[in-house]
Design a protein around this motif. Structure first.
Motif, short mmCIF file in Angstrom:
data_model
loop_
_atom_site.label_atom_id
_atom_site.label_comp_id
_atom_site.label_asym_id
_atom_site.label_seq_id
_atom_site.Cartn_x
_atom_site.Cartn_y
_atom_site.Cartn_z
N LYS A 179 37.15 -1.65 29.00
CA LYS A 179 37.95 -0.76 28.18
C LYS A 179 37.10 0.03 27.18
O LYS A 179 37.54 1.07 26.67
CB LYS A 179 39.02 -1.55 27.43
N ALA A 180 35.90 -0.46 26.91
CA ALA A 180 35.03 0.21 25.94
C ALA A 180 34.29 1.40 26.54
O ALA A 180 33.63 2.16 25.81
CB ALA A 180 34.03 -0.79 25.36
N ARG A 181 34.41 1.61 27.84
CA ARG A 181 33.71 2.72 28.49
C ARG A 181 34.11 4.08 27.92
O ARG A 181 33.32 5.03 27.93
CB ARG A 181 33.98 2.72 30.01
N LYS A 182 35.33 4.16 27.40
CA LYS A 182 35.80 5.45 26.88
C LYS A 182 35.04 5.88 25.63
O LYS A 182 35.15 7.03 25.20
CB LYS A 182 37.29 5.40 26.58
N TYR A 183 34.28 4.97 25.04
CA TYR A 183 33.51 5.31 23.85
C TYR A 183 32.09 5.77 24.17
O TYR A 183 31.33 6.11 23.27
CB TYR A 183 33.46 4.11 22.90
N ARG A 184 31.73 5.77 25.45
CA ARG A 184 30.40 6.23 25.83
C ARG A 184 30.24 7.72 25.53
O ARG A 184 31.19 8.50 25.63
CB ARG A 184 30.14 6.01 27.32
N ASP A 213 37.30 8.93 31.75
CA ASP A 213 38.04 9.70 32.76
C ASP A 213 37.33 11.02 33.04
O ASP A 213 37.22 11.45 34.20
CB ASP A 213 39.46 9.99 32.28
N ILE A 214 36.89 11.68 31.97
CA ILE A 214 36.18 12.95 32.12
C ILE A 214 34.91 12.75 32.94
O ILE A 214 34.59 13.53 33.84
CB ILE A 214 35.83 13.54 30.74
N GLN A 215 34.19 11.66 32.63
CA GLN A 215 32.95 11.37 33.33
C GLN A 215 33.21 11.09 34.81
O GLN A 215 32.45 11.54 35.68
CB GLN A 215 32.25 10.17 32.70
#
Length: 223
Positions: A179-184, A213-215
């Motif tokens: 869930k922390a991937r969105k902070y990359r 999601d963008i990535q």
């Protein structure tokens, strides 16, 4: 498909990348940019219009096409006055979106921020959350809201704190999983690539994209 795009904020970090990609995409026949002053950019399908954002209603005729992109925004360093900051990041994009909607534009794409939430204690996140809610309720066929984390890429101005943050995120990003991937952090070119791609889809409704999601969208286009 011969779309017409209207772009606000085409000289900014994401906007400049988006403009470059729109001008190179065969699906777009015209790209209208609204700017404060002439940029010197030229291209066969580019129509650059100099406007007074405080009197944007006088330029309603420019907001005709298929897709409205808002990459308009400032920074605390550039705009320390909160009223002016709110005007640039909230009032201007909302006013232009209304003009576009009135003229029959079906899609609205806007750059927001990770953590945006109306009612947030943080001024910036509250401001972004407010415009998200308002754009979502205007009545476009589709609204696409992009919430990137730290933006990386070639900047005209390199502020020391941004350089430090980007350096730190290079080390931290691999640790942000689940869930922390969105902070990359994410490269501005990937944000622009995802925006262009989603504008070519016939997705109805309101769509939110976190950094991960963008990535994922950008990565899928490279395969």
């Amino acid at each position: 498909m011969s779309k017409i795009a209207i772009v606000a904020g085409s000289t900014g970090l994401v906007g400049a990348q988006l403009l470059k990609k729109l001008l190179a995409d065969p699906n777009y026949a015209k790209v209208i940019t609204v700017v404060r002053k002439a940029t010197g950019n030229t291209h066969p399908i580019l129509q650059e219009e100099i406007v007074d954002f405080d009197k944007i209603e006088n330029y309603a005729h420019l907001f005709k096409g298929d897709v409205f992109f808002s990459c308009l925004g400032s920074t605390k360093a550039k705009t320390p006055d909160k009223k002016q900051y709110y005007k640039i990041d909230h009032d201007y994009p909302l006013a232009m979106a209304n003009l576009a909607l009135t003229n029959g534009v079906g899609q609205c794409h806007v750059i927001s921020a990770i953590g945006a939430k109306a009612g947030a204690a943080n001024f910036y996140l509250n401001m972004k959350g407010e415009i998200e809610q308002q754009l979502a309720s205007l009545g476009f066929d589709s609204v696409h809201i992009y919430r990137p984390s730290l933006l990386t890429g070639q900047r005209k101005e390199q502020r020391i704190l941004e350089k430090i943050a980007i350096g730190l995120f290079k080390m931290i990003d691999p640790l942000l999983i689940g869930k922390a991937r969105k902070y990359r952090s994410i490269d501005v070119a990937d944000v622009a690539k995802a925006m262009l791609n989603q504008s070519l889809k016939n997705f109805a409704g309101v769509h939110y994209y976190e950094s991960n999601d963008i990535q994922s969208i950008a990565d899928s286009l490279q395969r």
